[in-house]
Design a protein around this motif. Structure first.
Motif, PDB file in Angstrom:
ATOM      1  N   GLY A  36      10.179   2.313  -5.091  1.00 30.53           N
ATOM      2  CA  GLY A  36       9.655   3.444  -5.844  1.00 30.53           C
ATOM      3  C   GLY A  36       8.531   3.064  -6.783  1.00 30.53           C
ATOM      4  N   GLN A  37       8.468   1.791  -7.193  1.00 33.01           N
ATOM      5  CA  GLN A  37       7.465   1.336  -8.154  1.00 33.01           C
ATOM      6  C   GLN A  37       7.349  -0.184  -8.077  1.00 33.01           C
ATOM      7  OE1 GLN A  37       8.867   1.663 -12.292  1.00 33.01           O
ATOM      8  NE2 GLN A  37      10.846   2.271 -11.440  1.00 33.01           N
ATOM      9  N   THR A  38       6.348  -0.714  -8.761  1.00 33.45           N
ATOM     10  CA  THR A  38       6.179  -2.156  -8.842  1.00 33.45           C
ATOM     11  C   THR A  38       7.454  -2.776  -9.412  1.00 33.45           C
ATOM     12  OG1 THR A  38       3.794  -1.949  -9.106  1.00 33.45           O
ATOM     13  CG2 THR A  38       4.819  -3.993  -9.914  1.00 33.45           C
ATOM     14  N   SER A  39       7.902  -3.865  -8.783  1.00 37.17           N
ATOM     15  CA  SER A  39       9.184  -4.436  -9.175  1.00 37.17           C
ATOM     16  C   SER A  39       9.299  -5.879  -8.707  1.00 37.17           C
ATOM     17  CB  SER A  39      10.318  -3.619  -8.559  1.00 37.17           C
ATOM     18  OG  SER A  39      11.570  -4.161  -8.862  1.00 37.17           O
ATOM     19  N   ASP A  40      10.213  -6.601  -9.336  1.00 37.76           N
ATOM     20  CA  ASP A  40      10.600  -7.910  -8.827  1.00 37.76           C
ATOM     21  C   ASP A  40      11.545  -7.697  -7.647  1.00 37.76           C
ATOM     22  OD1 ASP A  40       9.159  -9.452 -10.624  1.00 37.76           O
ATOM     23  OD2 ASP A  40      10.806  -9.574 -12.062  1.00 37.76           O
ATOM     24  N   VAL A  41      11.347  -8.488  -6.603  1.00 38.85           N
ATOM     25  CA  VAL A  41      12.185  -8.440  -5.408  1.00 38.85           C
ATOM     26  C   VAL A  41      12.881  -9.788  -5.296  1.00 38.85           C
ATOM     27  CG1 VAL A  41      12.184  -8.210  -2.894  1.00 38.85           C
ATOM     28  CG2 VAL A  41      10.648  -6.805  -4.275  1.00 38.85           C
ATOM     29  N   GLU A  71       0.818  -1.212   0.000  1.00 35.26           N
ATOM     30  CA  GLU A  71       0.000   0.000   0.000  1.00 35.26           C
ATOM     31  C   GLU A  71       0.854   1.266   0.000  1.00 35.26           C
ATOM     32  OE1 GLU A  71      -3.329   0.160  -0.233  1.00 35.26           O
ATOM     33  OE2 GLU A  71      -3.423  -2.019  -0.382  1.00 35.26           O
ATOM     34  N   ASN A  72       1.996   1.192   0.681  1.00 38.22           N
ATOM     35  CA  ASN A  72       2.882   2.352   0.778  1.00 38.22           C
ATOM     36  C   ASN A  72       4.306   1.885   0.482  1.00 38.22           C
ATOM     37  OD1 ASN A  72       4.389   4.578   1.468  1.00 38.22           O
ATOM     38  ND2 ASN A  72       3.508   4.820   3.509  1.00 38.22           N
ATOM     39  N   VAL A  84       3.332  -1.908  -6.100  1.00 41.42           N
ATOM     40  CA  VAL A  84       3.337  -0.740  -5.220  1.00 41.42           C
ATOM     41  C   VAL A  84       2.242   0.212  -5.683  1.00 41.42           C
ATOM     42  CG1 VAL A  84       4.678   1.221  -4.392  1.00 41.42           C
ATOM     43  CG2 VAL A  84       5.795  -0.975  -4.752  1.00 41.42           C
ATOM     44  N   THR A  85       1.340   0.589  -4.752  1.00 38.39           N
ATOM     45  CA  THR A  85       0.261   1.505  -5.121  1.00 38.39           C
ATOM     46  C   THR A  85       0.656   2.958  -4.880  1.00 38.39           C
ATOM     47  OG1 THR A  85      -0.746   1.253  -2.948  1.00 38.39           O
ATOM     48  CG2 THR A  85      -1.535  -0.191  -4.692  1.00 38.39           C
TER      49      THR A  85
END
Length: 151
Positions: free
Chosen positions: A119-124, A68-69, A144-145
């Protein structure tokens, strides 16, 4: 008798003097600068002297499906491999891929948790590096929203 503040000021002054003259030992620095400045997963792993990582079921990554954050994303890494030396948590699309590094030994269970910024949607990735220089990883996409790196 000196108080704690005076002792701290004196210690910082000595460290500053040693740093300015180049006499501060490199082993005293708490991080691998090349690893933390790496822009890719491969470069970060290579900075710790490991081979190209291979996917493994012996490494687990815990992270939410949706964050969410992005400023505080809980993550964890664990491994059942023998001889694990380092556990890394890497975020592929962050400005610097390496989010956290933990040194482990046979005396402790290689199971860690932390919070990191995304910072953004990503593979972890959770990467376990063994004493013999092999690297194994687990991967998960985290959406990531609300971005944590100024987004």
């Amino acid at each position: 008798m000196r108080n704690r503040r005076e002792a701290l000021k004196q210690s910082l002054a000595v460290a500053g003097l040693l740093g300015a003259t180049g006499l501060f030992p490199q082993s005293a620095w708490a991080f691998n600068k090349n690893a933390f400045e790496a822009k890719s997963i491969a470069d970060a792993v290579k900075a710790y002297g490991a081979a190209a990582p291979v996917e493994s079921k012996d490494v687990t990554l815990t992270a939410p499906e949706i964050a969410e954050n992005g400023a505080v994303v809980p993550m964890g890494a664990a491994s059942t491999l023998a001889g694990v030396k380092h556990l890394l948590i890497l975020v592929e699309k962050n400005p610097n891929a390496l989010a956290a590094k933990f040194d482990v030994s046979d005396a402790i269970e290689p199971n860690v948790a932390t919070r990191t910024k995304m910072g953004q949607t990503s593979d972890v990735y959770a990467v376990a590096i063994t004493n013999d220089g092999k690297a194994f990883y687990a991967k998960k996409e985290v959406k990531v929203t609300l971005g944590g790196c100024g987004g």
